[in-house]
Design a protein around this motif. Structure first.
Motif, PDB file in Angstrom:
ATOM      1  N   LEU A   1      13.103  13.347   4.012  1.00 35.57           N
ATOM      2  CA  LEU A   1      12.196  13.355   2.869  1.00 35.57           C
ATOM      3  C   LEU A   1      10.795  12.930   3.288  1.00 35.57           C
ATOM      4  O   LEU A   1       9.805  13.559   2.924  1.00 35.57           O
TER       5      LEU A   1
ATOM      6  N   TYR B   1      -7.345  13.231  -4.368  1.00 38.45           N
ATOM      7  CA  TYR B   1      -6.551  14.019  -5.292  1.00 38.45           C
ATOM      8  C   TYR B   1      -6.553  13.350  -6.649  1.00 38.45           C
ATOM      9  O   TYR B   1      -6.532  12.126  -6.739  1.00 38.45           O
TER      10      TYR B   1
ATOM     11  N   ARG C   1      -1.040  20.913   1.722  1.00 38.01           N
ATOM     12  CA  ARG C   1      -2.058  20.765   0.683  1.00 38.01           C
ATOM     13  C   ARG C   1      -3.448  20.729   1.300  1.00 38.01           C
ATOM     14  O   ARG C   1      -4.386  21.343   0.785  1.00 38.01           O
TER      15      ARG C   1
ATOM     16  N   VAL D   1       5.861  15.395  -9.410  1.00 35.69           N
ATOM     17  CA  VAL D   1       4.663  15.566  -8.593  1.00 35.69           C
ATOM     18  C   VAL D   1       4.521  14.394  -7.644  1.00 35.69           C
ATOM     19  O   VAL D   1       4.661  13.244  -8.055  1.00 35.69           O
ATOM     20  N   SER D   2       4.224  14.697  -6.416  1.00 28.82           N
ATOM     21  CA  SER D   2       3.907  13.640  -5.458  1.00 28.82           C
ATOM     22  C   SER D   2       2.397  13.489  -5.403  1.00 28.82           C
ATOM     23  O   SER D   2       1.684  14.429  -5.057  1.00 28.82           O
TER      24      SER D   2
ATOM     25  N   LEU E   1      -3.068  19.483 -10.204  1.00 32.12           N
ATOM     26  CA  LEU E   1      -3.289  18.530  -9.120  1.00 32.12           C
ATOM     27  C   LEU E   1      -4.520  19.004  -8.382  1.00 32.12           C
ATOM     28  O   LEU E   1      -4.508  20.068  -7.753  1.00 32.12           O
TER      29      LEU E   1
ATOM     30  N   SER F   1       9.232  15.706   5.074  1.00 35.86           N
ATOM     31  CA  SER F   1       8.900  16.815   4.167  1.00 35.86           C
ATOM     32  C   SER F   1       7.614  16.505   3.407  1.00 35.86           C
ATOM     33  O   SER F   1       6.789  17.396   3.176  1.00 35.86           O
ATOM     34  N   LEU F   2       7.455  15.247   3.044  1.00 32.42           N
ATOM     35  CA  LEU F   2       6.242  14.880   2.315  1.00 32.42           C
ATOM     36  C   LEU F   2       5.020  14.952   3.220  1.00 32.42           C
ATOM     37  O   LEU F   2       3.930  15.293   2.770  1.00 32.42           O
TER      38      LEU F   2
ATOM     39  N   ILE G   1      15.263  14.618  -4.978  1.00 32.03           N
ATOM     40  CA  ILE G   1      13.840  14.485  -4.651  1.00 32.03           C
ATOM     41  C   ILE G   1      13.503  15.370  -3.459  1.00 32.03           C
ATOM     42  O   ILE G   1      12.470  16.058  -3.439  1.00 32.03           O
TER      43      ILE G   1
ATOM     44  N   SER H   1       8.275  22.277  -3.677  1.00 31.52           N
ATOM     45  CA  SER H   1       6.820  22.103  -3.672  1.00 31.52           C
ATOM     46  C   SER H   1       6.218  22.613  -2.374  1.00 31.52           C
ATOM     47  O   SER H   1       5.175  23.275  -2.369  1.00 31.52           O
TER      48      SER H   1
ATOM     49  N   SER I   1      10.969  18.405  -3.307  1.00 34.41           N
ATOM     50  CA  SER I   1       9.852  18.382  -2.361  1.00 34.41           C
ATOM     51  C   SER I   1       9.808  19.677  -1.574  1.00 34.41           C
ATOM     52  O   SER I   1       8.733  20.220  -1.300  1.00 34.41           O
TER      53      SER I   1
ATOM     54  N   LEU J   1       4.261  18.576   3.287  1.00 37.66           N
ATOM     55  CA  LEU J   1       3.631  18.955   2.025  1.00 37.66           C
ATOM     56  C   LEU J   1       2.178  18.529   2.014  1.00 37.66           C
ATOM     57  O   LEU J   1       1.286  19.285   1.624  1.00 37.66           O
TER      58      LEU J   1
END
Lengths: 232, 232
Positions: free
Chosen positions: B125, A92, B136, A82-83, A61, B128-129, A124, A131, A128, B132
DNA sequence: CGCTTAATTGAGGTTAATCAAACACTGTGG
DNA sequence: CCACAGTGTTTGATTAACCTCAATTAAGCG
């Protein structure tokens, strides 16, 4: 392998065993099967966020920090999820490191369906958080570790994820190039190469060809990674 | 403010409006109210993973890379939710930057309850994303950006999260010290300070006292952050 | 106002980047 | 099967960015 088998693989990995067949069918209808050769980024330029299941192969990624700088944010292997964000302020892309197969979902559709099925949402979420946890570890590496510690951390992580243990050793067949390793660790290929040489000279590992790394002294390599002892 | 009000704040921010009162009560029974003065790490040495709601104040999530190196993995402010792992190979702690109040949950208990209530699981969720995604972005900064780009990125991010816009400017009252900024950006305090000086000399921002930063040229600062233009 | 701590500034050192060249692997064609 | 080409990797010399150490200045607080 047939698409149907790929979906079954996804279902086994992600969907709870007791899932209703209608829900199962709904996820199946949302899945797009995507094949990619090494170097391909088949999901680029998506308008919406994607959730991608890696059925087979290996991926990076990648975030493009500027025209000539890229940062690999994560590697993903078979059975990983993968998100993948739509392109925002950083772009990305998910690039295949070798011949790979994916199941791609629109994130919003997928999450909508997952929401109805608590077991799916939970899985999920669990993934997550894994990750997120990996990404935090990466932040520590990128922010506060030396080149040697970075490479040692990378190798021990890869040993865990894709290595094959052999008695006291561990053999890794790295699907990524030195450039990929450098782009993952925030270094240059030259620095990565030099660190490989040092670790080889110090008998912590052996290399054979471009991709095979044999860790001959796992404990010593973990020490080099500069992790705190667990009880520190 | 009373504990009950803090839980209501949590419910408003996290729980869906249509949640049953029994579920509401269950979450309430799981919540532990925790107060912290600046510098406190009231949730250290927890045996299990925690999920922490920041009701008031500001926090840093710190990882200790070795005895004398620490990396700040994330900052969190009021109404944020933080996933705080039990101490593993790197030790994390959540430290209050100013007087703060938290609601802390055992992660497993919380997620169990969230699983029964799809709306809650979905919100967790979603958040959390977001975490994330922020992590990143941080990886990109730490891996591939210069000191100047790091500070500019940091300031524009903080402007978004806790800044108060004033016409063409944006005023930020930073709750963290230069050391915290350095530990977040993978730099030293001296380098952070020098970059502040450069940006001040170039009229992109003004500072007043230790904590007030006024961004006087938002667009220019965003340029310095080295983000790709959105359509690149 | 003075004390304590944080922030800034300066000089010099170190790590990793950059630039450049040699070498080795992998795959192809003879 | 070997020679060759092309790319990826390793090695070497130099440079630049950031760190370290040290000193000064400014902020916050009693």
């Amino acid at each position: 392998m047939a698409v149907a088998d790929r979906f079954e693989q996804f279902a086994t990995a992600i969907l709870p065993s007791g899932l209703s067949s209608s829900a199962h069918a709904r996820f199946r209808s949302l899945a797009r099967h995507v094949e990619a050769a090494a170097g391909d980024a088949p999901l680029d330029y998506m308008e919406h966020d994607q959730i991608v299941f890696v059925a087979r192969g290996a991926t990076k990624l990648v975030a493009r920090a500027s025209l000539d700088r890229e940062q690999i944010v994560a590697f993903h292997f078979a059975d990983d999820l993968v998100s993948l964000p739509a392109r925002g302020r950083h772009s990305y892309s998910l690039v295949a490191l070798q011949e790979s197969e994916f199941l791609a979902f629109s994130a919003s559709e997928f999450l909508n369906s997952a929401q109805q099925e608590s077991g799916v949402a939970n899985e999920i979420l669990r993934r997550s958080l894994v990750s997120l946890s990996r990404c935090r570890e990466k932040s520590i590496i990128l922010g506060r570790k030396t080149a040697q510690e970075r490479l040692a951390s990378f190798l021990t992580t890869m040993a865990d994820r894709i290595g094959t243990p052999r008695e006291t050793q561990c053999v890794i067949d790295l699907p990524m190039s030195r450039r990929d390793i450098a782009d993952s660790l925030g270094l240059t290929i030259e620095t990565v190469s030099r660190q490989f040489t040092i670790l080889r000279d110090q008998k912590l590992l052996e290399t054979s060809g471009r991709s095979i790394v044999t860790i001959t002294n796992i404990a010593a390599l973990e020490n080099r990674a500069g992790h705190l002892p667990a009880a520190a």
